[in-house]
Design an enzyme around this catalytic site. Structure first.
Site, short mmCIF file in Angstrom:
data_model
loop_
_atom_site.label_atom_id
_atom_site.label_comp_id
_atom_site.label_asym_id
_atom_site.label_seq_id
_atom_site.Cartn_x
_atom_site.Cartn_y
_atom_site.Cartn_z
N SER A 19 -27.95 12.79 7.18
CA SER A 19 -27.93 12.00 8.41
C SER A 19 -26.53 11.88 9.00
O SER A 19 -25.52 12.05 8.30
CB SER A 19 -28.47 10.59 8.14
OG SER A 19 -29.73 10.66 7.51
N1 SAH Z 1 -30.49 10.32 2.25
C1 SAH Z 1 -30.30 11.72 2.53
C2 SAH Z 1 -31.04 12.12 3.79
C3 SAH Z 1 -31.97 13.23 3.49
S1 SAH Z 1 -33.17 13.59 4.73
C4 SAH Z 1 -28.84 12.10 2.57
O1 SAH Z 1 -27.97 11.23 2.46
O2 SAH Z 1 -28.55 13.31 2.67
C5 SAH Z 1 -34.63 12.92 3.97
C6 SAH Z 1 -35.07 13.48 2.65
O3 SAH Z 1 -36.33 12.92 2.33
C7 SAH Z 1 -35.26 14.99 2.61
O4 SAH Z 1 -34.43 15.53 1.63
C8 SAH Z 1 -36.74 15.15 2.24
O5 SAH Z 1 -36.97 16.26 1.40
C9 SAH Z 1 -37.03 13.85 1.54
N2 SAH Z 1 -38.45 13.48 1.47
C10 SAH Z 1 -39.46 13.71 2.36
N3 SAH Z 1 -40.61 13.18 1.91
C11 SAH Z 1 -40.34 12.61 0.70
C12 SAH Z 1 -41.12 11.90 -0.26
N4 SAH Z 1 -42.42 11.68 -0.10
N5 SAH Z 1 -40.51 11.43 -1.37
C13 SAH Z 1 -39.18 11.65 -1.58
N6 SAH Z 1 -38.39 12.32 -0.71
C14 SAH Z 1 -38.96 12.79 0.42
#
Ligand code: SAH
Length: 247
Positions: A95
């Site tokens: 993000s």
């Molecule tokens: N917090 C992260 C942002 C990643 S984007 C950072 O600091 O980089 C959101 C993430 O959520 C993605 O990696 C995606 O694979 C994950 N995601 C999507 N659905 C999910 C689920 N049901 N359980 C766990 N993670 C999930």
């Protein structure tokens, strides 16, 4: 003969200075890069985070410290401190720094808090939380991302981040309740297991809705009841189940 003798005398010196030269050439560019990154990071905190109203000293300190460039793909290193999200593996994103800061501050965290994060992704948000709180439990659905983040946590020496691969919709009941829950992928509704795993007095921040109309929603549990309010329009990747279906 004389010429050869004098060469033998200075040969150790030549070898010594060659080593010094090689050492300088190898180490100087990376030193220069690290100090450049430190400067870019302080600039990011001032111009993207403080000026937009983030004021909790614990949050600002965490952003000054955590090296965002450790969490981005090598091809995006020069953009690690820019004001936008960046692609990571598996078509996901890290993000925008301000959104990470905004979500972190909205949780009103205390040093004794135990946090649950859904969507480990690059691991950057988890590292920020780990600087502020007692412990962070983070769940990622893509093994490649979860494993990579877990390796970075070990390399950086975080002993208070506990990560697992799985479907975060279900939360992490074995470690509940959590003082705060942060969700960084967007479901269409608030997962019931997460509501149940929130401690009394706890807060949750979660993007709700499907692209392009998502809102960041802040929830609070008081006397067993959940109060919620929309606070910001946002754009996050969808929350998916283990078959890739959107929640
Ligand atoms: N917090 C992260 C942002 C990643 S984007 C950072 O600091 O980089 C959101 C993430 O959520 C993605 O990696 C995606 O694979 C994950 N995601 C999507 N659905 C999910 C689920 N049901 N359980 C766990 N993670 C999930």
């Amino acid at each position: 003969m004389n010429y050869l003798r004098s060469y033998r005398n200075i040969q150790p010196l030549i070898v010594f200075y060659t080593y010094i030269l090689l050492f300088t050439l190898i180490s100087f560019p990376s030193c220069a890069q690290n100090s450049d990154f430190a400067e870019l990071r302080q600039h990011m905190v001032r111009t993207q985070i403080e000026t937009r109203g983030i004021s909790d000293p614990k949050v600002l300190k965490a952003f000054q410290k955590v090296e965002r460039h450790r969490f981005v793909l090598p091809e995006y290193l020069p953009k690690a401190y820019e004001d936008y999200p960046l692609p990571i593996d598996e078509g996901q994103t890290i993000s925008q720094p301000y959104i990470v800061a905004f979500m972190t501050e909205s949780l009103d965290l205390k040093p004794s808090d135990k946090i649950l994060e859904i969507g480990t992704g690059s691991g950057y948000q988890a590292a920020i939380l780990a600087e502020i709180c007692d412990s962070v439990f983070t769940i990622e659905i893509f093994p490649k991302l979860g494993e990579k983040a877990s390796n970075i946590f070990s390399e950086l020496g975080y002993k208070n981040i506990f990560s697992k691969i799985g479907d975060g919709y279900k939360g992490w009941p074995e470690n509940a309740p959590f003082d705060a829950i942060i969700v960084t992928c967007s479901p269409s509704h608030i997962p019931q297991p997460l509501k149940e795993q929130l401690a009394e007095g706890g807060r949750m921040i979660i993007p709700i809705g499907s692209y392009p109309s998502q809102s960041l929603v802040l929830l609070e549990k008081q006397k067993g009841k959940i109060k919620q309010k929309k606070i910001l329009p946002v754009r996050f990747v969808p929350m998916i189940d283990d078959k890739g279906k959107k929640y």
